[in-house]
Scaffold this motif. Sequence first.
Motif, short mmCIF file in Angstrom:
data_model
loop_
_atom_site.label_atom_id
_atom_site.label_comp_id
_atom_site.label_asym_id
_atom_site.label_seq_id
_atom_site.Cartn_x
_atom_site.Cartn_y
_atom_site.Cartn_z
N GLU A 74 1.01 -16.55 -1.20
CA GLU A 74 2.14 -17.28 -1.80
C GLU A 74 1.96 -17.46 -3.30
O GLU A 74 2.61 -18.30 -3.91
N ASN A 75 1.04 -16.68 -3.89
CA ASN A 75 0.76 -16.74 -5.32
C ASN A 75 0.31 -18.14 -5.75
O ASN A 75 0.71 -18.65 -6.80
N GLN A 76 -0.56 -18.75 -4.92
CA GLN A 76 -1.11 -20.06 -5.22
C GLN A 76 -2.63 -20.03 -5.10
O GLN A 76 -3.21 -19.03 -4.68
N ARG A 77 -3.28 -21.15 -5.43
CA ARG A 77 -4.75 -21.16 -5.50
C ARG A 77 -5.29 -22.58 -5.40
O ARG A 77 -4.54 -23.56 -5.59
N LEU A 78 -6.59 -22.68 -5.12
CA LEU A 78 -7.33 -23.92 -5.29
C LEU A 78 -7.80 -23.95 -6.73
O LEU A 78 -8.73 -23.24 -7.11
N ALA A 79 -7.15 -24.77 -7.54
CA ALA A 79 -7.36 -24.69 -8.99
C ALA A 79 -8.75 -25.11 -9.43
O ALA A 79 -9.20 -24.73 -10.51
N PHE A 80 -9.46 -25.89 -8.60
CA PHE A 80 -10.76 -26.40 -9.02
C PHE A 80 -11.89 -25.41 -8.79
O PHE A 80 -13.05 -25.72 -9.03
N ARG A 109 -13.35 -24.54 -14.16
CA ARG A 109 -12.05 -25.07 -14.56
C ARG A 109 -11.97 -26.59 -14.47
O ARG A 109 -10.96 -27.20 -14.84
N ARG A 110 -13.03 -27.22 -14.00
CA ARG A 110 -13.02 -28.68 -13.91
C ARG A 110 -12.71 -29.34 -15.25
O ARG A 110 -12.06 -30.40 -15.30
N ILE A 111 -13.15 -28.75 -16.35
CA ILE A 111 -12.92 -29.36 -17.66
C ILE A 111 -11.45 -29.38 -18.04
O ILE A 111 -11.03 -30.15 -18.91
N VAL A 113 -8.64 -29.01 -15.43
CA VAL A 113 -7.71 -29.51 -14.40
C VAL A 113 -8.29 -30.61 -13.54
O VAL A 113 -7.57 -31.27 -12.79
N GLY A 114 -9.60 -30.82 -13.60
CA GLY A 114 -10.23 -31.84 -12.77
C GLY A 114 -11.08 -31.25 -11.68
O GLY A 114 -11.18 -30.03 -11.51
N ALA A 115 -11.71 -32.13 -10.91
CA ALA A 115 -12.64 -31.74 -9.85
C ALA A 115 -11.93 -31.66 -8.51
O ALA A 115 -10.75 -32.01 -8.38
N CYS A 116 -12.66 -31.24 -7.50
CA CYS A 116 -12.12 -31.17 -6.14
C CYS A 116 -11.48 -32.49 -5.74
O CYS A 116 -10.37 -32.51 -5.19
N ARG A 117 -12.17 -33.61 -5.98
CA ARG A 117 -11.65 -34.91 -5.54
C ARG A 117 -10.30 -35.24 -6.15
O ARG A 117 -9.53 -36.01 -5.59
N ASP A 118 -10.01 -34.67 -7.35
CA ASP A 118 -8.73 -34.93 -8.00
C ASP A 118 -7.57 -34.20 -7.32
O ASP A 118 -6.40 -34.50 -7.59
N PHE A 119 -7.90 -33.25 -6.44
CA PHE A 119 -6.88 -32.51 -5.71
C PHE A 119 -6.80 -32.93 -4.24
O PHE A 119 -5.98 -32.41 -3.49
N MET A 120 -7.65 -33.86 -3.84
CA MET A 120 -7.65 -34.32 -2.46
C MET A 120 -6.58 -35.39 -2.26
O MET A 120 -6.60 -36.44 -2.88
N LEU A 254 -16.84 -12.27 -14.87
CA LEU A 254 -17.62 -13.14 -15.75
C LEU A 254 -17.60 -14.58 -15.26
O LEU A 254 -18.65 -15.24 -15.17
N TRP A 255 -16.43 -15.08 -14.89
CA TRP A 255 -16.32 -16.48 -14.52
C TRP A 255 -16.75 -16.76 -13.09
O TRP A 255 -17.18 -17.87 -12.78
N SER A 256 -16.67 -15.76 -12.22
CA SER A 256 -17.22 -15.97 -10.88
C SER A 256 -18.74 -16.03 -10.93
O SER A 256 -19.38 -16.78 -10.19
N ASP A 257 -19.35 -15.27 -11.86
CA ASP A 257 -20.81 -15.34 -12.04
C ASP A 257 -21.22 -16.72 -12.55
O ASP A 257 -22.23 -17.29 -12.11
N ILE A 258 -20.46 -17.26 -13.50
CA ILE A 258 -20.74 -18.61 -14.00
C ILE A 258 -20.54 -19.62 -12.88
O ILE A 258 -21.40 -20.49 -12.63
N ARG A 259 -19.42 -19.54 -12.21
CA ARG A 259 -19.07 -20.49 -11.14
C ARG A 259 -20.14 -20.53 -10.06
O ARG A 259 -20.54 -21.60 -9.60
#
Length: 371
Positions: A74-80, A109-111, A113-120, A254-259
Amino acid sequence: MTPTSEAELAELISAATTPFAIRGGGTRVLNADDGPILDTTGMSGISLYEPGALTVVAGSGTPVQEIANALKAENQRLAFEPPNLNDALGTSGESTIGGVAASNASGPRRIAVGACRDFMLGVRFVDGAGNIVKNGGRVMKNVTGYDLVKLMSSAHGTLGVLSEVSLKVLPNVEFQVSLRLADLSAQQAIDAMSSALGSPFEVSGAARDADGSVLLRFEGFEASVRYRAESLMKNLAAFGAIEQIEDQETCEALWSDIRDARAFAKGQGDLWRISVKPSDAPEFLEQVQPSKTLLDWGGGLIWAELPSGTDIRAKMTVAGHATLMRAGTDNFAKLGRFHPEPTPLAKISADLRARFDPKGLFNPGLMGDLS
């Protein structure tokens, strides 16, 4: 023990008299003496997904990848950006949404959009007396009792066993660009990342990889991303040559390696995860002298590899906390996984555990003594 429903989980906990370790997908290291395992993967599946409401509800044992696949359609994601630490920790298995929620696992991306808890939006869980507890809602406007949702999101399974999680999701990113500044010292890296994050150009990732290169990420509509990246390049010219990376697959890698902290795969020492003020990161690294480091969240999150048995907390003079992520069983027992809490906070934590887990069933000793 692998309950397949919330009712079965409640019955199991109500009848239990001895402690057990709570496990989701098995991606985190467990001590040999953590006790019998309570496996949550039987409570799996997406029970509600409303793309128009940007809401998904799933059983705690649902693999994160299953949710990601449903959202992608659906072209969506877990943003955190929940991380997968299998490579860094030398584990296997699939991350579950319950494990991600219980540990507040969040990526670069926490910096922005926020952390997991901010999307709960809400949780359902079973407490130590076998009671089924519901807190929060399934859409943002109906959320109540949000503090309890956040409390469960960082409790690491010590206050209750999650059975269901409700999350807010966001649309996928259209385009991204990364900037790379090579060979910066720790202080230069912090200065560059702080300058980028303090700018109006909406950076969604700021990290220093294990090779000493600073990476900055921009996401959004293509025209906006290009403008912001090019504008920031002018601002950061004093830090030296800047490489602009536009290939989408390269940026993702690059960012999956950092993550996922993949720089620490197959490491020989203990792996620590440290939170400090970004401005204190250079002093911390000078004090501790880790063999390998990775900085994320603009320098506020440090991954550090040290010789086995090193007590990194004893070397810290800056404010912060250090979590032992990968070590042998003896080192976990000697050093403890989590940073000891100050006495007043430890008392509050113990009181909470006594209230939510009166029989001391859930991951005893993981986050401090019950006394």
